[in-house]
Motif scaffolding. Sequence first.
Motif, PDB file in Angstrom:
ATOM      1  N   SER A  69       5.632  58.957  42.483  1.00 21.72           N
ATOM      2  CA  SER A  69       6.899  59.621  42.150  1.00 21.72           C
ATOM      3  C   SER A  69       7.959  58.606  41.745  1.00 21.72           C
ATOM      4  O   SER A  69       8.702  58.816  40.773  1.00 21.72           O
ATOM      5  CB  SER A  69       7.406  60.431  43.345  1.00 21.72           C
ATOM      6  N   LEU A  70       8.017  57.491  42.466  1.00 23.89           N
ATOM      7  CA  LEU A  70       9.006  56.450  42.147  1.00 23.89           C
ATOM      8  C   LEU A  70       8.682  55.790  40.810  1.00 23.89           C
ATOM      9  O   LEU A  70       9.577  55.482  40.025  1.00 23.89           O
ATOM     10  CB  LEU A  70       9.060  55.411  43.267  1.00 23.89           C
ATOM     11  N   SER A  71       7.394  55.586  40.531  1.00 26.18           N
ATOM     12  CA  SER A  71       6.986  54.968  39.259  1.00 26.18           C
ATOM     13  C   SER A  71       7.392  55.837  38.074  1.00 26.18           C
ATOM     14  O   SER A  71       7.777  55.324  37.022  1.00 26.18           O
ATOM     15  CB  SER A  71       5.472  54.745  39.234  1.00 26.18           C
ATOM     16  N   LEU A  72       7.280  57.168  38.238  1.00 29.15           N
ATOM     17  CA  LEU A  72       7.679  58.074  37.154  1.00 29.15           C
ATOM     18  C   LEU A  72       9.178  57.972  36.887  1.00 29.15           C
ATOM     19  O   LEU A  72       9.614  58.015  35.736  1.00 29.15           O
ATOM     20  CB  LEU A  72       7.300  59.517  37.511  1.00 29.15           C
ATOM     21  N   ILE A  73       9.976  57.824  37.943  1.00 31.93           N
ATOM     22  CA  ILE A  73      11.427  57.691  37.773  1.00 31.93           C
ATOM     23  C   ILE A  73      11.748  56.377  37.061  1.00 31.93           C
ATOM     24  O   ILE A  73      12.585  56.341  36.154  1.00 31.93           O
ATOM     25  CB  ILE A  73      12.148  57.773  39.139  1.00 31.93           C
ATOM     26  N   LEU A  84      17.837  54.212  40.278  1.00 35.10           N
ATOM     27  CA  LEU A  84      17.786  53.727  41.656  1.00 35.10           C
ATOM     28  C   LEU A  84      18.266  54.811  42.617  1.00 35.10           C
ATOM     29  O   LEU A  84      17.643  55.060  43.651  1.00 35.10           O
ATOM     30  CB  LEU A  84      18.623  52.458  41.815  1.00 35.10           C
ATOM     31  N   ARG A  85      19.359  55.457  42.266  1.00 37.11           N
ATOM     32  CA  ARG A  85      19.893  56.532  43.113  1.00 37.11           C
ATOM     33  C   ARG A  85      18.828  57.621  43.304  1.00 37.11           C
ATOM     34  O   ARG A  85      18.578  58.083  44.415  1.00 37.11           O
ATOM     35  CB  ARG A  85      21.154  57.116  42.471  1.00 37.11           C
ATOM     36  N   ALA A  91      12.614  59.267  47.738  1.00 33.45           N
ATOM     37  CA  ALA A  91      11.876  58.713  48.887  1.00 33.45           C
ATOM     38  C   ALA A  91      12.302  59.427  50.166  1.00 33.45           C
ATOM     39  O   ALA A  91      11.465  59.789  51.001  1.00 33.45           O
ATOM     40  CB  ALA A  91      12.107  57.214  48.997  1.00 33.45           C
ATOM     41  N   HIS A  92      13.595  59.647  50.307  1.00 31.06           N
ATOM     42  CA  HIS A  92      14.099  60.351  51.499  1.00 31.06           C
ATOM     43  C   HIS A  92      13.565  61.781  51.545  1.00 31.06           C
ATOM     44  O   HIS A  92      13.061  62.236  52.581  1.00 31.06           O
ATOM     45  CB  HIS A  92      15.627  60.353  51.496  1.00 31.06           C
ATOM     46  N   ARG A  93      13.656  62.495  50.437  1.00 33.64           N
ATOM     47  CA  ARG A  93      13.254  63.908  50.430  1.00 33.64           C
ATOM     48  C   ARG A  93      11.762  64.085  50.677  1.00 33.64           C
ATOM     49  O   ARG A  93      11.340  65.008  51.372  1.00 33.64           O
ATOM     50  CB  ARG A  93      13.683  64.552  49.105  1.00 33.64           C
ATOM     51  N   MET A 188      25.144  52.036  46.333  1.00 33.27           N
ATOM     52  CA  MET A 188      25.459  51.925  44.900  1.00 33.27           C
ATOM     53  C   MET A 188      26.800  51.218  44.704  1.00 33.27           C
ATOM     54  O   MET A 188      26.950  50.390  43.804  1.00 33.27           O
ATOM     55  CB  MET A 188      25.471  53.302  44.242  1.00 33.27           C
ATOM     56  N   ALA A 189      27.772  51.525  45.566  1.00 36.92           N
ATOM     57  CA  ALA A 189      29.083  50.867  45.462  1.00 36.92           C
ATOM     58  C   ALA A 189      28.952  49.361  45.718  1.00 36.92           C
ATOM     59  O   ALA A 189      29.664  48.562  45.106  1.00 36.92           O
ATOM     60  CB  ALA A 189      30.062  51.494  46.450  1.00 36.92           C
TER      61      ALA A 189
END
Length: 198
Positions: A69-73, A84-85, A91-93, A188-189
């Motif tokens: 899932s992360l690779s697709l993003i 990144l967000r 990952a959390h969900r 992010m900030a």
Amino acid sequence: MSLPERDTRQSIVDTAERFFRDIGYQKTTVADIAKSLRMSPANVYRFFDSKKSINEAVLARFKGELEESLSLIIAEQRSAGSRLREMLLTAHRINQARFADQHRMQEMVCAAMEESWDAILGHIERFDALLGRVIAEGIANGEFRALDPVAATQCIRTAMLRFQHPLLMAQCERIPGPTAEEMIDFIMAALEQPKAEN
């Protein structure tokens, strides 16, 4: 590995995961898994040399789905910050959907951490590599501040731990703290270039 062998391995992993969810990792035996599949325990041991290795396969599937899932993003054509967000939220969900209120699955992950630490370390390395890639892109294009991408990745993983580790997710619900979204805003900030003042 032939297709029938791959199918049999998959069936063993599917059945093991169901037992881990229903009665827990500790109570599940290889004999339970074999009986459910109308196999002998010896036949199960042809594919997995121990219950620990079955657990590793269940865990590897979980972690593989998350990493995919992360690779697709990452592959999407948009800013490093937005990717990144979304990676952190995803990952959390995924972990929340899989482990929240799933005490028996939390037990399985804890067993993996005790018995198969190398498997956990492998996932952490791959997770860090995925995050690090997007962070490095953001630094290179000036979207993020000039940071050490390795240190930044490790800090972000640590900051998000309570939103991803099965036991911490359950325990930290009772401890006042930020939501996952608030923590991601904070991260992010910390990464983003300060806005130029007029």
